[in-house]
Structure formats: C-alpha cells, structure tokens
Design a protein around this motif. Structure first.
Motif, PDB file in Angstrom:
ATOM      1  N   TYR A 162      40.964   2.709 -29.164  1.00 51.16           N
ATOM      2  CA  TYR A 162      40.533   3.655 -28.138  1.00 51.16           C
ATOM      3  C   TYR A 162      41.232   3.339 -26.823  1.00 51.16           C
ATOM      4  CZ  TYR A 162      36.403   4.562 -31.146  1.00 51.16           C
ATOM      5  OH  TYR A 162      35.543   4.875 -32.166  1.00 51.16           O
ATOM      6  N   ASP A 163      41.620   4.380 -26.108  1.00 49.41           N
ATOM      7  CA  ASP A 163      42.249   4.185 -24.800  1.00 49.41           C
ATOM      8  C   ASP A 163      41.297   3.505 -23.809  1.00 49.41           C
ATOM      9  OD1 ASP A 163      44.571   5.370 -25.690  1.00 49.41           O
ATOM     10  OD2 ASP A 163      44.045   7.376 -24.932  1.00 49.41           O
ATOM     11  N   LEU A 164      40.005   3.779 -23.958  1.00 45.50           N
ATOM     12  CA  LEU A 164      39.058   3.255 -22.966  1.00 45.50           C
ATOM     13  C   LEU A 164      38.894   1.738 -23.031  1.00 45.50           C
ATOM     14  CD1 LEU A 164      36.154   2.461 -24.465  1.00 45.50           C
ATOM     15  CD2 LEU A 164      35.892   4.917 -24.528  1.00 45.50           C
ATOM     16  N   GLN A 165      39.337   1.119 -24.131  1.00 45.27           N
ATOM     17  CA  GLN A 165      39.148  -0.327 -24.261  1.00 45.27           C
ATOM     18  C   GLN A 165      39.805  -1.102 -23.131  1.00 45.27           C
ATOM     19  OE1 GLN A 165      39.747   0.107 -28.928  1.00 45.27           O
ATOM     20  NE2 GLN A 165      39.668  -2.052 -28.377  1.00 45.27           N
ATOM     21  N   SER A 166      40.928  -0.619 -22.671  1.00 46.29           N
ATOM     22  CA  SER A 166      41.654  -1.342 -21.622  1.00 46.29           C
ATOM     23  C   SER A 166      40.895  -1.368 -20.304  1.00 46.29           C
ATOM     24  CB  SER A 166      43.037  -0.709 -21.416  1.00 46.29           C
ATOM     25  OG  SER A 166      42.902   0.646 -21.007  1.00 46.29           O
ATOM     26  N   SER A 167      39.946  -0.448 -20.147  1.00 46.75           N
ATOM     27  CA  SER A 167      39.166  -0.414 -18.904  1.00 46.75           C
ATOM     28  C   SER A 167      37.894  -1.238 -18.999  1.00 46.75           C
ATOM     29  CB  SER A 167      38.812   1.038 -18.560  1.00 46.75           C
ATOM     30  OG  SER A 167      37.946   1.591 -19.546  1.00 46.75           O
ATOM     31  N   LEU A 168      37.633  -1.841 -20.157  1.00 41.33           N
ATOM     32  CA  LEU A 168      36.402  -2.603 -20.354  1.00 41.33           C
ATOM     33  C   LEU A 168      36.678  -4.101 -20.309  1.00 41.33           C
ATOM     34  CD1 LEU A 168      34.844  -0.603 -23.353  1.00 41.33           C
ATOM     35  CD2 LEU A 168      34.397  -0.297 -20.905  1.00 41.33           C
ATOM     36  N   GLU A 169      35.688  -4.834 -19.877  1.00 41.18           N
ATOM     37  CA  GLU A 169      35.744  -6.286 -19.980  1.00 41.18           C
ATOM     38  C   GLU A 169      35.502  -6.695 -21.431  1.00 41.18           C
ATOM     39  OE1 GLU A 169      36.405  -8.472 -17.595  1.00 41.18           O
ATOM     40  OE2 GLU A 169      36.607  -6.939 -16.039  1.00 41.18           O
ATOM     41  N   ILE A 170      35.945  -7.884 -21.787  1.00 40.94           N
ATOM     42  CA  ILE A 170      35.571  -8.485 -23.071  1.00 40.94           C
ATOM     43  C   ILE A 170      34.369  -9.380 -22.778  1.00 40.94           C
ATOM     44  CG2 ILE A 170      36.280  -9.977 -24.968  1.00 40.94           C
ATOM     45  CD1 ILE A 170      39.171  -9.053 -24.421  1.00 40.94           C
ATOM     46  N   SER A 171      33.191  -8.970 -23.263  1.00 42.91           N
ATOM     47  CA  SER A 171      31.936  -9.605 -22.847  1.00 42.91           C
ATOM     48  C   SER A 171      31.484 -10.724 -23.765  1.00 42.91           C
ATOM     49  CB  SER A 171      30.814  -8.555 -22.772  1.00 42.91           C
ATOM     50  OG  SER A 171      31.120  -7.578 -21.813  1.00 42.91           O
ATOM     51  N   LEU A 172      31.955 -10.727 -25.009  1.00 45.12           N
ATOM     52  CA  LEU A 172      31.414 -11.676 -25.980  1.00 45.12           C
ATOM     53  C   LEU A 172      32.534 -12.193 -26.872  1.00 45.12           C
ATOM     54  CD1 LEU A 172      28.413 -12.463 -26.244  1.00 45.12           C
ATOM     55  CD2 LEU A 172      28.269 -10.978 -28.232  1.00 45.12           C
ATOM     56  N   ASP A 173      32.473 -13.480 -27.169  1.00 51.43           N
ATOM     57  CA  ASP A 173      33.493 -14.118 -28.005  1.00 51.43           C
ATOM     58  C   ASP A 173      32.815 -15.175 -28.878  1.00 51.43           C
ATOM     59  OD1 ASP A 173      35.967 -14.775 -29.053  1.00 51.43           O
ATOM     60  OD2 ASP A 173      36.571 -16.015 -27.347  1.00 51.43           O
ATOM     61  N   ASP A 174      33.509 -15.571 -29.933  1.00 43.38           N
ATOM     62  CA  ASP A 174      33.050 -16.668 -30.809  1.00 43.38           C
ATOM     63  C   ASP A 174      31.647 -16.421 -31.347  1.00 43.38           C
ATOM     64  OD1 ASP A 174      35.462 -17.836 -30.200  1.00 43.38           O
ATOM     65  OD2 ASP A 174      34.634 -19.254 -28.752  1.00 43.38           O
ATOM     66  N   VAL A 175      31.385 -15.198 -31.831  1.00 42.42           N
ATOM     67  CA  VAL A 175      30.074 -14.884 -32.396  1.00 42.42           C
ATOM     68  C   VAL A 175      30.000 -15.471 -33.801  1.00 42.42           C
ATOM     69  CG1 VAL A 175      28.445 -13.076 -33.033  1.00 42.42           C
ATOM     70  CG2 VAL A 175      29.934 -12.759 -31.037  1.00 42.42           C
ATOM     71  N   SER A 176      29.226 -16.514 -33.945  1.00 43.11           N
ATOM     72  CA  SER A 176      29.110 -17.224 -35.223  1.00 43.11           C
ATOM     73  C   SER A 176      27.647 -17.235 -35.650  1.00 43.11           C
ATOM     74  CB  SER A 176      29.632 -18.657 -35.076  1.00 43.11           C
ATOM     75  OG  SER A 176      29.462 -19.378 -36.271  1.00 43.11           O
ATOM     76  N   THR A 195      33.427  -5.289 -24.506  1.00 44.56           N
ATOM     77  CA  THR A 195      33.743  -5.369 -25.928  1.00 44.56           C
ATOM     78  C   THR A 195      33.425  -6.748 -26.492  1.00 44.56           C
ATOM     79  OG1 THR A 195      36.043  -5.999 -25.494  1.00 44.56           O
ATOM     80  CG2 THR A 195      35.560  -3.638 -25.658  1.00 44.56           C
ATOM     81  N   VAL A 196      33.498  -6.850 -27.817  1.00 46.85           N
ATOM     82  CA  VAL A 196      33.186  -8.093 -28.529  1.00 46.85           C
ATOM     83  C   VAL A 196      34.434  -8.546 -29.277  1.00 46.85           C
ATOM     84  CG1 VAL A 196      31.731  -9.155 -30.298  1.00 46.85           C
ATOM     85  CG2 VAL A 196      30.775  -7.397 -28.780  1.00 46.85           C
ATOM     86  N   CYS A 197      34.857  -9.768 -29.027  1.00 42.23           N
ATOM     87  CA  CYS A 197      36.058 -10.311 -29.669  1.00 42.23           C
ATOM     88  C   CYS A 197      35.734 -10.765 -31.096  1.00 42.23           C
ATOM     89  CB  CYS A 197      36.581 -11.483 -28.842  1.00 42.23           C
ATOM     90  SG  CYS A 197      38.093 -12.234 -29.494  1.00 42.23           S
ATOM     91  N   ASP A 198      36.724 -10.701 -31.981  1.00 44.02           N
ATOM     92  CA  ASP A 198      36.478 -10.996 -33.396  1.00 44.02           C
ATOM     93  C   ASP A 198      36.603 -12.485 -33.761  1.00 44.02           C
ATOM     94  OD1 ASP A 198      39.215 -11.467 -33.348  1.00 44.02           O
ATOM     95  OD2 ASP A 198      39.727  -9.867 -34.764  1.00 44.02           O
ATOM     96  N   ASP A 199      36.834 -13.355 -32.797  1.00 42.67           N
ATOM     97  CA  ASP A 199      36.914 -14.790 -33.119  1.00 42.67           C
ATOM     98  C   ASP A 199      35.597 -15.251 -33.744  1.00 42.67           C
ATOM     99  OD1 ASP A 199      39.412 -14.762 -32.012  1.00 42.67           O
ATOM    100  OD2 ASP A 199      38.868 -15.874 -30.195  1.00 42.67           O
ATOM    101  N   TYR A 200      35.664 -15.900 -34.902  1.00 41.96           N
ATOM    102  CA  TYR A 200      34.514 -16.415 -35.661  1.00 41.96           C
ATOM    103  C   TYR A 200      33.579 -15.326 -36.176  1.00 41.96           C
ATOM    104  CZ  TYR A 200      35.986 -20.800 -33.465  1.00 41.96           C
ATOM    105  OH  TYR A 200      36.713 -21.868 -33.010  1.00 41.96           O
ATOM    106  N   PHE A 201      33.939 -14.056 -35.964  1.00 39.47           N
ATOM    107  CA  PHE A 201      33.092 -12.948 -36.411  1.00 39.47           C
ATOM    108  C   PHE A 201      33.150 -12.836 -37.929  1.00 39.47           C
ATOM    109  CE2 PHE A 201      31.352  -8.667 -36.609  1.00 39.47           C
ATOM    110  CZ  PHE A 201      30.550  -8.577 -35.480  1.00 39.47           C
ATOM    111  N   THR A 202      31.987 -12.719 -38.578  1.00 34.81           N
ATOM    112  CA  THR A 202      31.908 -12.639 -40.039  1.00 34.81           C
ATOM    113  C   THR A 202      30.956 -11.518 -40.437  1.00 34.81           C
ATOM    114  OG1 THR A 202      30.017 -14.139 -40.209  1.00 34.81           O
ATOM    115  CG2 THR A 202      32.219 -15.149 -40.193  1.00 34.81           C
ATOM    116  N   ASP A 203      30.787 -11.349 -41.758  1.00 35.00           N
ATOM    117  CA  ASP A 203      29.814 -10.365 -42.244  1.00 35.00           C
ATOM    118  C   ASP A 203      28.396 -10.712 -41.773  1.00 35.00           C
ATOM    119  OD1 ASP A 203      31.807  -8.960 -43.482  1.00 35.00           O
ATOM    120  OD2 ASP A 203      31.405  -9.733 -45.495  1.00 35.00           O
TER     121      ASP A 203
END
Length: 229
Positions: free
Chosen positions: A155-169, A123-131
């Motif tokens: 979604y229930d499946l989120q807990s089984s996934l890694e968080i792959s991306l953060d701070d997308v600016s 998954t992709v974290c929302d830190d610094y995420f913008t339009d």
C-alpha cells in the motif's frame, strides 16, 4: 441487623439522625468512635449493644469488635445519621483493540480480507512473527483465528506510517503469551499483512428426542402425584 428508627419505632432512611438499633436493641456509646459510625454506615449502605471498638483506622465493619453484654444506661444509647449510599459506578468502557486491519485507503476491514495490520496506528514488523503471533492478534481483535499472513509493502500509505511494533514472539495463540518491542530495525517491506477468520457462531444445544421429553413429563406428573398423597 442494624436499623435506624425514629421516636415512634419506625425505620428511617438517610440524612436523619435516629436511634441506632442492633437486633432490636439499642447500642451503647462506650468506645464508640467515628470509625465505629463509619463502619456501621458502610454496613448500612450495603444493606452495638455495648463497647463497639474499632481496632483499625478504616471504616469497615470487619475491623470492629463488640460485646453483647453491657454496663450501660439508655442515656448512652447511640444516635446516628447516615448519608445516602453512593450511586453505583459503571465499569469504564473497555478500550477497542489496539490492533486494527486496514485496507489501502486506511479504512478498517473485517474478517476474510487480507489487510495491513496496524498497532496503535503504526505498522507491525514481521521479525519473529509466526502463526502463533497471527492467531493471538486475531483473537485479540475479536476474531476466531488467523487465516494466514504475509509481509510486504503493498500500500502507498505505508510510507506515511510509523512502524509501531517489532519482534512479536508468542509461545501460544493467546496475546498474554506474547513479547514484543516498540522500537524497531525494520523497513516497510517487512510490514505484516494478516487475514482473520470470523468468530464462530454460538451453537444451540441439540433438541431432545421426543421420547425423552415424554418420559421426563411422565416423571414430573408422577412426582407431583406422590407429593399430593
């Protein structure tokens, strides 16, 4: 300008040792080396008289110098055998986008559906995420733009996934303008959900008005008539 010919003066192809000619004359062997031969072979595949000198250790004709005057006899004429030209290689297939939108069952979805955004399966974290980030990623996946985004743990499946991306600016709406981190300090409640719009249909040029076509036709007839006079 180079050609390989047999004893009857007929051109030959690969894997036959034959007389090397340059602009219809023979090539003297003074200073001729394997580099010279390889350079001419490469030229021939893309397809001297005296003193062909290879100044570099590469088989490329641009590395060669030569003279068109000579002090040779025909006993010094070069015979050359070239190998088959290598088969052209197709460019490797472009990898599919590393981003994907998936539904609650983990299946990919297309445009017009808000879905979980994944990057290399995580998954992709929302830190610094913008339009800008949303538009850049939609375009990277082949869509035209972002219709909107949110975040959450829906979604229930989120807990089984890694968080792959953060701070997308992203400074603009192109992925090349973006920076990101593959380490994170997020929870799945910050996972990005994204909806992308369809890529626009290619537009056809508007039809020309009838009077313009008639005028162009008349001009063409006039030009033909003038040429025949």
């Amino acid at each position: 300008i180079f050609q390989l010919i047999n004893e009857n003066g007929n051109p030959v192809g690969a894997n036959v040792e034959a007389l090397l000619t340059y602009q219809g004359g023979t090539v003297c062997d003074d200073y001729f080396t394997d580099n010279s031969a390889n350079a001419i072979k490469q030229w021939y595949h893309r397809r001297v008289r005296e003193a062909v000198v290879s100044t570099q250790s590469t088989g490329d004709w641009s590395s060669c110098s030569y003279e068109t005057s000579h002090n040779c006899g025909h006993s010094e004429d070069v015979y050359l055998e070239c190998g088959e030209a290598p088969e052209p290689t197709e460019p490797p297939p472009q990898p599919e986008s590393i981003f994907q939108l998936i539904n609650e069952y983990g299946n990919p979805v297309g445009a017009g559906v808000e879905a979980l955004l994944t990057y290399q399966g995580g998954t992709v974290c929302d830190d610094y995420f913008t339009d800008n980030s949303a538009n850049a990623i939609c375009k990277e996946m082949g869509f035209s733009h972002s219709e909107g985004w949110t975040s959450g743990s829906n979604y229930d499946l989120q807990s089984s996934l890694e968080i792959s991306l953060d701070d997308v600016s992203c400074s603009d709406e192109d992925w090349s303008s973006c920076s990101y981190e593959t380490s994170h300090n997020c929870g799945h409640s910050e996972d990005v959900y994204l909806e992308c719009g369809e890529a626009p249909e290619p537009t056809e040029p508007p039809p020309q008005p009838e009077f313009i076509r008639e005028e162009l036709f008349a001009m063409t007839i006039l030009q033909i008539t003038q040429l025949m006079q």
